[in-house]
Write an enzyme that holds these catalytic residues in place. Structure first.
Site, mmCIF file in Angstrom:
data_model
loop_
_atom_site.group_PDB
_atom_site.id
_atom_site.type_symbol
_atom_site.label_atom_id
_atom_site.label_comp_id
_atom_site.label_asym_id
_atom_site.label_seq_id
_atom_site.Cartn_x
_atom_site.Cartn_y
_atom_site.Cartn_z
ATOM 1 N N TYR A 73 1.704 9.542 39.207
ATOM 2 C CA TYR A 73 2.172 8.678 38.124
ATOM 3 C C TYR A 73 1.880 9.303 36.761
ATOM 4 C CZ TYR A 73 2.933 4.416 35.376
ATOM 5 O OH TYR A 73 3.397 3.497 34.466
ATOM 6 N N PHE A 125 29.689 11.129 20.410
ATOM 7 C CA PHE A 125 30.287 10.778 21.689
ATOM 8 C C PHE A 125 30.060 9.293 21.932
ATOM 9 C CE2 PHE A 125 30.871 11.082 26.398
ATOM 10 C CZ PHE A 125 32.221 11.392 26.316
ATOM 11 N N ASP A 126 30.598 8.771 23.052
ATOM 12 C CA ASP A 126 30.660 7.315 23.225
ATOM 13 C C ASP A 126 29.285 6.654 23.240
ATOM 14 O OD1 ASP A 126 29.989 8.349 25.724
ATOM 15 O OD2 ASP A 126 31.529 7.255 26.834
ATOM 16 N N ASP A 216 22.535 17.087 19.348
ATOM 17 C CA ASP A 216 22.901 16.532 20.652
ATOM 18 C C ASP A 216 23.159 17.732 21.551
ATOM 19 O OD1 ASP A 216 24.169 15.534 22.906
ATOM 20 O OD2 ASP A 216 25.320 14.038 21.825
ATOM 21 N N ALA A 218 23.487 18.341 24.893
ATOM 22 C CA ALA A 218 23.930 18.224 26.284
ATOM 23 C C ALA A 218 24.534 19.517 26.820
ATOM 24 C CB ALA A 218 24.931 17.082 26.421
ATOM 25 N N LYS A 259 24.113 17.879 32.313
ATOM 26 C CA LYS A 259 25.172 18.847 32.062
ATOM 27 C C LYS A 259 24.620 20.265 32.243
ATOM 28 C CE LYS A 259 26.909 15.051 29.874
ATOM 29 N NZ LYS A 259 26.191 13.752 29.753
ATOM 30 N N HIS A 451 35.185 0.960 27.948
ATOM 31 C CA HIS A 451 36.000 1.773 28.855
ATOM 32 C C HIS A 451 35.394 1.894 30.245
ATOM 33 C CE1 HIS A 451 33.183 4.397 26.785
ATOM 34 N NE2 HIS A 451 33.331 5.312 27.708
#
Length: 461
Positions: A73, A125-126, A216, A218, A259, A451
């Site tokens: 843990y 992005f979304d 960002d 990714a 990604k 979406h």
């Protein structure tokens, strides 16, 4: 090397069977999903290009690492392996694992933003846009103008418009701009890369106005590959060297590790040197994600992520990865099928505005093309356009996206060239009867990120 394309730098050890439904079955399945591709069962998709997030094939080294995962843990050995791997690539003092990219945004955005604040990005992005708005702030996009012309060649169409960035900071007031976000690669602009020069210039502006610069990250490795291939002075540098410089211009980063780290689950937050800020990150992580040394992940996931970060910056792998997209793009260009060019690093973005010019934005041409591609060949892509953009948070009116893209995201190390050929042939069939396609209307939608779960119906009149 085979011809001009770089062949797979791996061999296949295990395969997963896939099936293809009949056309009649596919029509029934998409109807039952209310014409929302997210509502389809994965087993009903022959070639699944919905996303490249968490859908890649892990290596034998990653699967071996999973067996070594320490499930303690607190303070597991797998956690410390991840810290070592991440610091080696990013060069940041503080690293926090979380379970995926949107979790990183959930932790970070409330620290940076609040009611009346603004986030400026080369493009949000979304999920990033959603977390900006959930924090009470407004998301403003600032991509270079050339990105809007899908036929124009520019090596770095994902760049920030630095002149406009300055204008926006003055317009909103520097004290009201909570963060500047550089998305690498720029997903919403068509997976387009950002140049090192542009990131450097953006960092100068951020420092001048004392605004945090968030990367960002990714698809940072793919972006570094494009810098190496396209930007003067980087041809002889390794991907790691390029990454170190890229991240040196930011103050912090969020990353969906699903990604470029080629794992099925995982995310990261990095803070370069601001210990006080990292303490706030830690304070949010514990109630949102669990204890700091696992961050919503099992020990085996931490182990796979530590290995995947290193595999994702391998130069032979990146040549093959981007080579798949270049092959697909060239075949589409030969067929006259419009898409964002030059192709980006993770997906082909079909230009639905040019593909279906008779369907207006409020009838969602990119969604119409995604649905038709599934009906035609069982290929699942998704809308990156007005349907995804949603409604104005103030007026409730449908927003018009700068782009109407149908994204075909290629999972990493999953599909072969033969699958890419099937995609091309299916799109040719649709292209030949494109004038017969109709738009869609929404019959039900949630208030945020609609979406994923909205219901639609075709417009028949």
């Amino acid at each position: 090397m085979t011809g001009k394309y770089f062949a797979e730098p791996f061999k296949i050890k295990m395969v997963e069977p896939i099936k293809i439904l009949t056309r009649e079955e596919r029509i029934r399945k998409i109807q039952e999903a209310h014409y929302n591709v997210f509502g389809l069962a994965a087993e009903d998709c022959y070639i699944d290009l919905l996303t490249d997030s968490g859908t890649g094939a892990m290596s034998s080294h990653q699967w071996s690492g999973i067996m070594l995962g320490d499930e303690s843990y607190s303070g597991s050995s797998s956690y410390f392996k991840l810290l070592e791997s991440a610091k080696d690539i990013f060069g940041y003092a503080y690293i926090q694992p979380v379970h995926q990219g949107r979790a990183a945004e959930k932790v970070v955005m409330p620290i940076l933003l609040g009611k009346g604040k603004v986030s400026i990005s080369n493009m949000h992005f979304d999920t990033t846009r959603a977390h900006v708005e959930i924090a009470g702030a407004r998301a403003v996009d600032c991509v270079v103008e050339v990105a809007r012309d899908t036929t124009a060649y520019d090596p770095f169409k994902g760049n920030m418009d630095v002149r406009k960035l300055r204008e926006l900071i003055v317009q909103y007031g520097p004290e009201n701009v909570g963060v500047i976000i550089m998305t690498v690669t720029n997903n919403s602009a068509g997976g387009q890369p950002v140049s090192m020069e542009n990131l450097r210039e953006t960092a100068v502006v951020a420092k001048e106005y004392e605004i945090p610069l968030l990367i960002d990250a990714a698809r940072f490795a793919e972006n570094c590959h494009f810098i190496k291939e396209r930007e003067d002075g980087y041809q002889k540098k390794s991907i790691k060297e390029i990454a170190r410089e890229l991240f040196s211009y930011g103050d912090l980063f969020t990353m969906s590790s699903k990604k470029d780290a080629i794992v099925n689950i995982g995310g990261l937050i990095g803070v370069k040197k601001d210990e006080a800020f990292f303490e706030k990150v830690k304070a949010n992580t514990i109630p949102f994600e669990g204890f700091l040394s696992y961050g919503g992940l099992a020990g085996r996931d931490l182990e796979a992520l530590a290995i995947g970060l290193q595999e994702g910056v391998d130069e032979d792998y990146l040549k093959y990865r981007v080579g798949q997209l270049e092959y697909l793009s060239e075949k589409l260009l030969e067929a006259g099928i419009p898409h964002q060019t030059p192709v980006g690093g993770h997906a082909v973005f079909l230009d639905a505005k040019k593909f279906l010019p008779h369907i207006p934005y409020h009838e969602f041409p990119a969604q119409a093309l995604a649905v038709e591609l599934y009906i035609e060949a069982g290929i699942r892509g998704c809308d990156i356009g007005s349907y995804m953009m949603g409604n104005d948070p103030d007026t409730g009116e449908q927003l018009e996206s700068e782009f109407e893209f149908t994204r075909l995201a290629i999972p990493r190390r999953v599909y072969t060239q033969s699958h890419l050929d099937v995609i091309v042939e299916a799109l040719k069939e649709i292209w030949n009867r494109r004038e017969s396609l109709k738009g869609y209307r929404i019959t039900w939608e949630p208030p945020i990120l609609r979406h994923f779960t909205a219901k639609l119906e075709p417009i028949t009149e």
